[in-house]
Scaffold this motif. Structure first.
Motif, short mmCIF file in Angstrom:
data_model
loop_
_atom_site.label_atom_id
_atom_site.label_comp_id
_atom_site.label_asym_id
_atom_site.label_seq_id
_atom_site.Cartn_x
_atom_site.Cartn_y
_atom_site.Cartn_z
N UNK A 108 -7.49 -36.12 31.48
CA UNK A 108 -7.30 -37.48 31.80
C UNK A 108 -6.45 -38.23 30.83
N UNK A 109 -6.83 -37.89 29.48
CA UNK A 109 -5.98 -38.18 28.19
C UNK A 109 -4.43 -37.72 28.49
N UNK A 110 -4.38 -36.43 28.97
CA UNK A 110 -2.83 -35.88 28.89
C UNK A 110 -1.97 -36.54 30.05
N UNK A 111 -2.65 -36.94 31.29
CA UNK A 111 -2.17 -37.52 32.17
C UNK A 111 -1.89 -38.88 32.11
N UNK A 112 -2.83 -39.67 31.06
CA UNK A 112 -2.54 -40.98 30.83
C UNK A 112 -1.40 -41.20 29.93
N UNK A 113 -1.12 -40.19 29.03
CA UNK A 113 0.08 -40.21 28.11
C UNK A 113 1.44 -39.78 28.83
N UNK A 145 -2.18 -43.13 42.99
CA UNK A 145 -1.69 -41.97 43.39
C UNK A 145 -1.92 -41.08 42.43
N UNK A 146 -2.32 -41.09 41.35
CA UNK A 146 -2.85 -39.97 40.34
C UNK A 146 -4.21 -39.55 41.25
N UNK A 147 -5.21 -40.55 41.16
CA UNK A 147 -6.43 -40.37 41.96
C UNK A 147 -6.30 -39.49 43.16
N UNK A 148 -5.49 -39.82 44.17
CA UNK A 148 -5.52 -39.12 45.36
C UNK A 148 -4.81 -37.89 45.14
N UNK A 149 -4.05 -37.62 44.21
CA UNK A 149 -3.39 -36.23 43.94
C UNK A 149 -4.51 -35.50 43.41
N UNK A 150 -5.16 -36.05 42.38
CA UNK A 150 -6.10 -35.30 41.75
C UNK A 150 -7.22 -34.76 42.61
N UNK A 151 -7.95 -35.66 43.29
CA UNK A 151 -8.88 -35.44 44.22
C UNK A 151 -8.67 -34.91 45.71
N UNK A 152 -7.23 -34.96 45.97
CA UNK A 152 -6.86 -34.62 47.26
C UNK A 152 -7.69 -35.14 48.44
N UNK A 153 -7.58 -36.79 48.40
CA UNK A 153 -8.41 -37.23 49.37
C UNK A 153 -7.50 -37.69 50.70
N UNK A 154 -7.97 -37.11 51.59
CA UNK A 154 -7.35 -37.25 52.98
C UNK A 154 -7.30 -38.32 53.56
#
Length: 146
Positions: free
Chosen positions: A13-18, A60-69
């Motif tokens: 999460x820290x790396x993605x935030x950066x 966008x990050x949450x939907x990509x990370x958790x692959x929410x249909x």
């Protein structure tokens, strides 16, 4: 094992935030957002722009990370995908043109190839080539996951 997963999740999460902060800072520095607000005459909605940009990045990050249909059915699914593709393409085009303007690349290109008139046709032909390449890529199934 749990401590390891917590540490890896926190690090990710820290790396993605950066990375996300760097991308948004880059977009702000080259002037994509102020230029779009100026062109559309919507500078008075600055708070809305900021909110939508941050919410889009987070969602966008949450939907990509958790692959929410997103169940939209057989009609609305392709329609939504087409609208999303169109808007994403417009945004990428605005980003490229902002970057080109910032770097003053177009005058350099036109001087190097001794182009006196017709620069707009060259830009349109490059964009059309990108479009045809993308359509060929996806229609032939090259982008499909196996």
């Amino acid at each position: 094992m749990l401590l390891k997963q917590i540490f890896l999740g926190f690090t990710g999460l820290c790396a993605g935030g950066i990375i996300a902060a760097g991308v948004y800072a880059f977009l702000a520095i080259i002037g994509v957002f102020p230029r779009l607000m100026g062109r559309t005459g919507t500078r008075r909605h600055l708070i809305l722009y900021e909110t939508v940009i941050v919410a889009g990045g987070v969602l966008g990050n949450v939907s990509d990370l958790y692959e929410i249909p997103i169940p939209l059915g057989s009609f609305f699914g392709p329609l939504f995908l087409g609208i999303f593709g169109l808007t994403a393409g417009i945004f990428v085009g605005c980003l490229v043109m902002s970057l080109a303007e910032t770097l003053k690349a177009l005058p350099v290109i036109s001087r190097r190839i001794h182009l006196a008139v017709g620069l707009q046709y060259m830009i349109i032909s490059i964009a059309a080539g990108k479009l045809i390449g993308c359509l060929t890529y996806f229609w032939n199934g090259f982008g499909a996951q196996k």
